[in-house]
Design a protein around this motif. Structure first.
Motif, PDB file in Angstrom:
ATOM      1  N   MET A   1      -0.605   9.835   2.035  1.00 51.11           N
ATOM      2  CA  MET A   1      -0.238  11.195   1.654  1.00 51.11           C
ATOM      3  C   MET A   1       1.156  11.593   2.132  1.00 51.11           C
ATOM      4  O   MET A   1       1.729  12.559   1.649  1.00 51.11           O
ATOM      5  CB  MET A   1      -1.278  12.176   2.194  1.00 51.11           C
ATOM      6  CG  MET A   1      -2.604  12.052   1.460  1.00 51.11           C
ATOM      7  SD  MET A   1      -3.793  13.285   1.995  1.00 51.11           S
ATOM      8  CE  MET A   1      -4.160  12.719   3.633  1.00 51.11           C
TER       9      MET A   1
ATOM     10  N   PRO B   1       0.852  -1.200   0.000  1.00 46.21           N
ATOM     11  CA  PRO B   1       0.000   0.000   0.000  1.00 46.21           C
ATOM     12  C   PRO B   1       0.886   1.248   0.000  1.00 46.21           C
ATOM     13  O   PRO B   1       1.627   1.475   0.945  1.00 46.21           O
ATOM     14  CB  PRO B   1      -0.788  -0.115   1.316  1.00 46.21           C
ATOM     15  CG  PRO B   1      -0.455  -1.473   1.875  1.00 46.21           C
ATOM     16  CD  PRO B   1       0.873  -1.854   1.310  1.00 46.21           C
TER      17      PRO B   1
ATOM     18  N   GLY C   1      -7.703   5.064   4.179  1.00 47.83           N
ATOM     19  CA  GLY C   1      -7.107   4.247   5.238  1.00 47.83           C
ATOM     20  C   GLY C   1      -6.412   3.013   4.683  1.00 47.83           C
ATOM     21  O   GLY C   1      -6.649   2.605   3.541  1.00 47.83           O
TER      22      GLY C   1
ATOM     23  N   GLN D   1      -5.804   3.549  -5.506  1.00 43.42           N
ATOM     24  CA  GLN D   1      -6.745   3.898  -4.436  1.00 43.42           C
ATOM     25  C   GLN D   1      -7.080   5.368  -4.698  1.00 43.42           C
ATOM     26  O   GLN D   1      -6.203   6.227  -4.609  1.00 43.42           O
ATOM     27  CB  GLN D   1      -6.091   3.735  -3.056  1.00 43.42           C
ATOM     28  CG  GLN D   1      -7.059   3.995  -1.913  1.00 43.42           C
ATOM     29  CD  GLN D   1      -6.374   4.126  -0.556  1.00 43.42           C
ATOM     30  OE1 GLN D   1      -5.203   4.484  -0.470  1.00 43.42           O
ATOM     31  NE2 GLN D   1      -7.097   3.866   0.500  1.00 43.42           N
TER      32      GLN D   1
ATOM     33  N   THR E   1       2.169  12.998   4.923  1.00 49.34           N
ATOM     34  CA  THR E   1       2.176  14.390   5.399  1.00 49.34           C
ATOM     35  C   THR E   1       3.354  14.695   6.330  1.00 49.34           C
ATOM     36  O   THR E   1       3.794  15.836   6.403  1.00 49.34           O
ATOM     37  CB  THR E   1       0.862  14.727   6.143  1.00 49.34           C
ATOM     38  OG1 THR E   1       0.651  13.729   7.142  1.00 49.34           O
ATOM     39  CG2 THR E   1      -0.322  14.755   5.208  1.00 49.34           C
ATOM     40  N   ARG E   2       3.869  13.652   7.004  1.00 49.24           N
ATOM     41  CA  ARG E   2       4.977  13.913   7.937  1.00 49.24           C
ATOM     42  C   ARG E   2       6.269  14.253   7.204  1.00 49.24           C
ATOM     43  O   ARG E   2       7.218  14.698   7.820  1.00 49.24           O
ATOM     44  CB  ARG E   2       5.188  12.699   8.856  1.00 49.24           C
ATOM     45  CG  ARG E   2       4.133  12.596   9.951  1.00 49.24           C
ATOM     46  CD  ARG E   2       4.216  11.287  10.675  1.00 49.24           C
ATOM     47  NE  ARG E   2       3.783  10.179   9.837  1.00 49.24           N
ATOM     48  CZ  ARG E   2       3.965   8.894  10.134  1.00 49.24           C
ATOM     49  NH1 ARG E   2       4.593   8.573  11.248  1.00 49.24           N
ATOM     50  NH2 ARG E   2       3.527   7.952   9.339  1.00 49.24           N
TER      51      ARG E   2
ATOM     52  N   LYS F   1       6.708   9.203  -0.662  1.00 54.20           N
ATOM     53  CA  LYS F   1       7.495   8.829   0.516  1.00 54.20           C
ATOM     54  C   LYS F   1       8.275   7.543   0.261  1.00 54.20           C
ATOM     55  O   LYS F   1       9.423   7.400   0.683  1.00 54.20           O
ATOM     56  CB  LYS F   1       6.520   8.630   1.691  1.00 54.20           C
ATOM     57  CG  LYS F   1       7.136   8.101   2.945  1.00 54.20           C
ATOM     58  CD  LYS F   1       6.185   8.177   4.128  1.00 54.20           C
ATOM     59  CE  LYS F   1       5.051   7.176   4.054  1.00 54.20           C
ATOM     60  NZ  LYS F   1       4.229   7.153   5.290  1.00 54.20           N
TER      61      LYS F   1
HETATM   62  P1  UTP Z   1       0.669   6.112   7.241  1.00 54.08           P
HETATM   63  O1  UTP Z   1      -0.152   6.003   8.450  1.00 54.08           O
HETATM   64  O2  UTP Z   1       2.155   6.158   7.413  1.00 54.08           O
HETATM   65  O3  UTP Z   1       0.171   7.374   6.416  1.00 54.08           O
HETATM   66  O4  UTP Z   1       0.287   4.893   6.296  1.00 54.08           O
HETATM   67  P2  UTP Z   1       0.854   8.183   5.271  1.00 54.08           P
HETATM   68  O5  UTP Z   1      -0.181   8.961   4.562  1.00 54.08           O
HETATM   69  O6  UTP Z   1       1.697   7.279   4.397  1.00 54.08           O
HETATM   70  O7  UTP Z   1       1.887   9.164   6.015  1.00 54.08           O
HETATM   71  P3  UTP Z   1       1.604  10.398   7.007  1.00 54.08           P
HETATM   72  O8  UTP Z   1       1.178   9.806   8.312  1.00 54.08           O
HETATM   73  O9  UTP Z   1       0.588  11.302   6.392  1.00 54.08           O
HETATM   74  O10 UTP Z   1       2.953  11.061   7.088  1.00 54.08           O
HETATM   75  C1  UTP Z   1       0.816   3.600   6.461  1.00 54.08           C
HETATM   76  C2  UTP Z   1       0.901   2.923   5.107  1.00 54.08           C
HETATM   77  O11 UTP Z   1      -0.391   2.790   4.531  1.00 54.08           O
HETATM   78  C3  UTP Z   1      -0.456   3.409   3.262  1.00 54.08           C
HETATM   79  C4  UTP Z   1       0.693   4.391   3.246  1.00 54.08           C
HETATM   80  O12 UTP Z   1       1.135   4.628   1.920  1.00 54.08           O
HETATM   81  C5  UTP Z   1       1.735   3.682   4.089  1.00 54.08           C
HETATM   82  O13 UTP Z   1       2.463   2.722   3.347  1.00 54.08           O
HETATM   83  N1  UTP Z   1      -1.790   4.028   3.106  1.00 54.08           N
HETATM   84  C6  UTP Z   1      -2.336   4.713   4.139  1.00 54.08           C
HETATM   85  C7  UTP Z   1      -2.462   3.899   1.912  1.00 54.08           C
HETATM   86  O14 UTP Z   1      -1.965   3.286   0.933  1.00 54.08           O
HETATM   87  N2  UTP Z   1      -3.697   4.465   1.803  1.00 54.08           N
HETATM   88  C8  UTP Z   1      -4.273   5.144   2.822  1.00 54.08           C
HETATM   89  O15 UTP Z   1      -5.423   5.613   2.660  1.00 54.08           O
HETATM   90  C9  UTP Z   1      -3.570   5.275   4.022  1.00 54.08           C
END
Ligand code: UTP
Length: 287
Positions: free
Chosen positions: A14, A10, A110, A105, A16-17, A27
């Motif tokens: 986004m 997955p 999520g 997606q 965001t961090r 990322k």
């Molecule tokens: P994270 O909780 O790390 O979220 O997702 P994020 O968006 O990647 O990063 P932040 O928190 O905004 O910085 C955990 C994993 O789930 C995937 C992310 O790509 C990551 O591999 N994910 C999360 C999805 O593919 N789709 C989503 O809707 C949410």
């Protein structure tokens, strides 16, 4: 028991961090030393015998698809210049024809929703899920291979866990533990990001072997913590219906979705690299 042949990555989050870097770079393409995070996860899957890699991507993630292509112009130039060592390096980032699939997606609803988006590509067989921003490092015995051995012995579902400080349990999916057999713990329940009274300190760290029945549960679209469709909540409903075990990972975890964790991963892995370790060590000593 069916073998685990397919893995879902997955990568539609986004990030965001890591803004502003992740405005333009996914990322999962951030490098630890000289390889992007996604490559570490794919290497780990290959080491566990996975054949089919399924990437759940989203807007702004095209660099991930491009990364697994053959860079013809670059290869031709390197060949002309007799740079065979570099050409060999590029080989590792190639997947066999037909072994990479990409599904979108459309909205980041999520992790559970991202995994559900891969349901038709998985079909009716067990599969692995790897979160590439969790760099689980044990080159001699990679995490998914450790889990695959437990899967062969126990069947059902297997998740990777690590013991975390009690103060950090609210950041993870936490296991309610049953019988313990060395690194393998029976899972009696799972709680996503418990605000209080965590059932243990065993935290899920981004590697899963799951049975396809989880898709039906994810398909209900029920929202959990953070108003997101959580993988943990769907997995929790499989407990009691199918074998469910947690494998305590023997190795080093680097949370590369977090700035400090990402920097630590770069330091730790660079100190294992013969070509740069001395220089990095000397620099750190001089700080
Ligand atoms: P994270 O909780 O790390 O979220 O997702 P994020 O968006 O990647 O990063 P932040 O928190 O905004 O910085 C955990 C994993 O789930 C995937 C992310 O790509 C990551 O591999 N994910 C999360 C999805 O593919 N789709 C989503 O809707 C949410």
């Amino acid at each position: 028991m069916k073998p685990v042949r397919k893995a879902v990555f997955p990568v539609a989050g986004m990030g965001t961090r890591f803004l502003p870097a992740t405005k333009a770079v996914p990322k999962e393409m951030l490098p630890v030393v000289d390889k992007p995070l996604i490559q570490y996860a794919v290497d780990e899957a290959r080491a566990a015998g996975i054949e089919q890699m399924i990437f759940v991507t989203g807007r702004g993630k095209n660099a991930i698809e491009d990364y697994f292509d053959i860079p013809y112009e670059l290869c031709a130039t390197l060949k002309e210049k007799n740079k065979h060592d570099i050409l060999e390096l590029l080989e590792d980032s190639r997947l066999a024809p037909g072994n990479a699939a990409f599904v979108r997606q459309q909205e980041p609803l999520g992790l559970g929703h991202a995994v559900w988006c891969a349901r038709d590509l998985i079909g009716d067989e067990p599969f692995a899920v790897l979160l590439p921003d969790e760099l689980l490092w044990n080159p001699a015995s990679p995490c998914l291979a450790q889990m695959a051995r437990t899967y062969e012995a126990k069947g059902g579902n297997v998740i990777a866990v690590l013991e975390v400080p009690e103060a950090h349990t609210s950041r993870f999916g936490i296991v309610d533990p049953g019988a313990v057999d060395g690194p393998v713990t029976e899972v009696r329940g799972l709680v996503e990001k418990p605000k209080a009274n965590p059932p243990s300190r065993l935290a899920a760290v981004g590697r899963y072997i799951l049975q396809p029945e989880v898709f039906e549960l994810l398909g209900k679209g029920e929202r959990g913590a953070g108003n997101e469709i959580q993988l943990t909540d769907a997995m929790a409903k499989l407990i009691g219906q199918q074998p469910f075990h947690a494998q305590t990972f023997d190795g080093m975890r680097h949370d590369c979705g977090d700035k400090a964790g990402f920097i630590q991963a770069n330091i730790a892995l660079s100190l294992e690299r013969a070509d740069i370790a001395d220089e990095v060590r000397a620099f750190i000593a001089g700080l």
